[in-house]
Design an enzyme around this catalytic site. Structure first.
Site, PDB file in Angstrom:
ATOM      1  N   GLY A  10       0.789  -1.226   0.000  1.00  0.00           N
ATOM      2  CA  GLY A  10       0.000   0.000   0.000  1.00  0.00           C
ATOM      3  C   GLY A  10       0.822   1.277   0.000  1.00  0.00           C
ATOM      4  N   ASN A  11       1.979   1.258   0.688  1.00  0.00           N
ATOM      5  CA  ASN A  11       2.737   2.512   0.786  1.00  0.00           C
ATOM      6  C   ASN A  11       3.464   2.880  -0.508  1.00  0.00           C
ATOM      7  OD1 ASN A  11       4.419   0.318   1.313  1.00  0.00           O
ATOM      8  ND2 ASN A  11       5.901   1.586   2.378  1.00  0.00           N
ATOM      9  N   LYS A 126     -13.510 -10.012   4.471  1.00  0.00           N
ATOM     10  CA  LYS A 126     -12.594  -8.932   4.078  1.00  0.00           C
ATOM     11  C   LYS A 126     -13.410  -7.645   3.871  1.00  0.00           C
ATOM     12  CE  LYS A 126      -8.899  -7.053   2.089  1.00  0.00           C
ATOM     13  NZ  LYS A 126      -7.710  -6.693   2.833  1.00  0.00           N
ATOM     14  N   LYS A 210      -3.331  -9.953  -2.431  1.00  0.00           N
ATOM     15  CA  LYS A 210      -2.318  -9.718  -3.472  1.00  0.00           C
ATOM     16  C   LYS A 210      -1.009 -10.484  -3.211  1.00  0.00           C
ATOM     17  CE  LYS A 210       0.957  -6.448  -1.981  1.00  0.00           C
ATOM     18  NZ  LYS A 210       0.798  -6.607  -0.558  1.00  0.00           N
ATOM     19  N   LYS A 272       1.685 -12.231   4.264  1.00  0.00           N
ATOM     20  CA  LYS A 272       2.959 -12.095   3.541  1.00  0.00           C
ATOM     21  C   LYS A 272       3.866 -13.289   3.830  1.00  0.00           C
ATOM     22  CE  LYS A 272       2.564  -7.130   3.919  1.00  0.00           C
ATOM     23  NZ  LYS A 272       1.654  -7.067   2.759  1.00  0.00           N
TER      24      LYS A 272
HETATM   25  P1  ADP Z   1       0.949  -3.740   2.771  1.00  0.00           P
HETATM   26  O1  ADP Z   1       0.121  -2.582   2.391  1.00  0.00           O
HETATM   27  O2  ADP Z   1       2.350  -3.661   2.284  1.00  0.00           O
HETATM   28  O3  ADP Z   1       0.282  -5.050   2.467  1.00  0.00           O
HETATM   29  P2  ADP Z   1       0.363  -4.058   5.632  1.00  0.00           P
HETATM   30  O4  ADP Z   1       0.153  -2.835   6.451  1.00  0.00           O
HETATM   31  O5  ADP Z   1      -0.820  -4.879   5.272  1.00  0.00           O
HETATM   32  O6  ADP Z   1       1.188  -3.628   4.354  1.00  0.00           O
HETATM   33  O7  ADP Z   1       1.402  -5.014   6.381  1.00  0.00           O
HETATM   34  C1  ADP Z   1       2.673  -4.580   6.848  1.00  0.00           C
HETATM   35  C2  ADP Z   1       2.628  -4.248   8.341  1.00  0.00           C
HETATM   36  O8  ADP Z   1       2.575  -5.447   9.105  1.00  0.00           O
HETATM   37  C3  ADP Z   1       3.857  -3.583   8.877  1.00  0.00           C
HETATM   38  O9  ADP Z   1       3.864  -2.201   8.623  1.00  0.00           O
HETATM   39  C4  ADP Z   1       3.788  -3.882  10.385  1.00  0.00           C
HETATM   40  O10 ADP Z   1       3.172  -2.813  11.086  1.00  0.00           O
HETATM   41  C5  ADP Z   1       2.850  -5.082  10.467  1.00  0.00           C
HETATM   42  N1  ADP Z   1       3.362  -6.254  11.171  1.00  0.00           N
HETATM   43  C6  ADP Z   1       2.575  -7.115  11.839  1.00  0.00           C
HETATM   44  N2  ADP Z   1       3.273  -8.122  12.372  1.00  0.00           N
HETATM   45  C7  ADP Z   1       4.574  -7.899  12.040  1.00  0.00           C
HETATM   46  C8  ADP Z   1       5.806  -8.593  12.311  1.00  0.00           C
HETATM   47  N3  ADP Z   1       5.823  -9.726  13.025  1.00  0.00           N
HETATM   48  N4  ADP Z   1       6.955  -8.086  11.815  1.00  0.00           N
HETATM   49  C9  ADP Z   1       6.929  -6.957  11.078  1.00  0.00           C
HETATM   50  N5  ADP Z   1       5.811  -6.246  10.796  1.00  0.00           N
HETATM   51  C10 ADP Z   1       4.630  -6.710  11.267  1.00  0.00           C
HETATM   52 MG    MG Z   2      -1.812  -5.435   3.281  1.00  0.00          MG
END
Ligand code: ADP
Ligand code: MG
Length: 309
Positions: A10-11, A126, A210, A272
């Site tokens: 997202g970022n 979702k 995704k 992820k």
């Molecule tokens: P994207 O938009 O890239 O899919 P998300 O916000 O859905 O991003 O997921 C990434 C976020 O997951 C990170 O910014 C962090 O705050 C969070 N997160 C949760 N658990 C963990 C972990 N164990 N290690 C690192 N980040 C984590």
């Molecule tokens: Mg996400």
């Protein structure tokens, strides 16, 4: 030459039209670095805020004009692929030409095959788009939508998030790649379709994660690495706790143990790590990397990020 699937989080896209244009410009620089380094790159991306915006615009239009139809989620995902793909094509092509690299960038409107018996269809969870007051939510339920109350903030539409079982256009993506071009594919996880009688693939009211769709595409393209780019440089255990520990690598067994111990938040880091695992386990010599876009070059050089192997 290494083939890598780059999944943008997202970022890398921002939350609105203006932010997206700026974010994609800086993403284009980081991606162009990798192309200059000699990687064969396939770009994939999320679409949360964008598909929410498109869905809201379509709902609002249909409410005010009885001649307009409500647009199904599958079509909203298709629209979001076109719109995001346009920004990526435009910015990345310009960045490459500025560097003297003449490689075309093209978006493939991608369908992702899902199983109609996927258990996710029995439990749509979702959340999509805007918050609604109770009376409007009731009317939407009448129209056949699944709505859930979200922690006192109002009602939101929820859809199923089934697992991808195949990427319909993966051969087209491969053809572009083999022609030295840069494909953008499975945007927003791809347009979810299911098999019906005969050959027809029917769009379904769902969204595919995704990260899982990117893993499936990487598998079908026989990629060397799945690179998941998000908001953190590394994955942590005990995330956000005093004993938090950033990981440089984890084996598939480590990852499975950490998942079972609950180290990764559902809806953010968990999918992820799960997607990384699916790809790593899909064939020999397949690795995944989780890091942030600005660290992708260093991550691929083995200097940072979390490698899953
Ligand atoms: P994207 O938009 O890239 O899919 P998300 O916000 O859905 O991003 O997921 C990434 C976020 O997951 C990170 O910014 C962090 O705050 C969070 N997160 C949760 N658990 C963990 C972990 N164990 N290690 C690192 N980040 C984590
Ligand atoms: Mg996400």
């Amino acid at each position: 030459m290494k083939r890598i699937v780059l999944a943008l989080g997202g970022n890398a896209l921002g939350d609105n039209l203006h932010e997206q244009m700026i974010a994609v410009k800086s993403a284009a620089k980081a991606i162009a670095d990798l192309i200059e380094d000699g990687f064969d790159v396939i770009i994939t991306h999320g679409n949360g805020p964008q598909v929410g915006m498109i869905n809201l615009a379509m709902e609002t239009a249909a409410k005010f004009d009885e001649h307009l139809f409500y647009i199904p989620m599958s079509v909203c995902v298709a629209l979001s692929q076109g719109y995001i793909g346009y920004d990526i094509q435009n910015a990345l092509r310009e960045e490459l030409l500025d560097r003297g690299v003449d490689k075309p960038v093209a978006t493939i409107i991608t369908q992702t095959l899902v199983d109609e018996n996927d258990p996710a269809f029995a439990d749509p969870s979702k959340p999509i788009g805007a918050y609604y007051p109770e009376d409007e939510a009731a009317e939407m339920i009448q129209r056949g939508y699944d709505m859930k109350e979200d922690a006192g903030r109002g009602w939101r539409r929820v859809v199923a998030s089934p697992k991808p079982i195949g990427i319909v256009e993966s051969k087209t993506v491969l053809a572009l790649l083999e022609a030295g071009q840069i494909p953008v594919a499975v945007g927003g996880g791809g347009i979810p379709v299911k098999k019906t009688e005969g050959r027809h693939l029917k769009g379904t009211s769902a969204v595919v994660d995704k990260d899982f769709a990117s893993a499936k595409l990487a598998e079908e393209l026989n990629a060397d690495m799945l690179v998941i780019l998000t908001a953190v440089e590394k994955v942590a255990v005990n995330f956000g706790k005093p004993d938090q520990q950033w990981l440089s690598e984890m084996s598939a067994e480590d990852a499975e143990r950490y998942i079972a111990e609950g180290h990764f938040a559902p809806g953010s880091m968990l999918p992820k790590v799960e997607a990384a695992l699916e790809f790593v386990k899909s064939g020999p010599d397949r690795k995944a990397l989780i890091t942030m876009l600005s660290k992708a070059r260093d991550g691929l050089a083995g200097k940072t990020g979390t490698v899953i192997h």
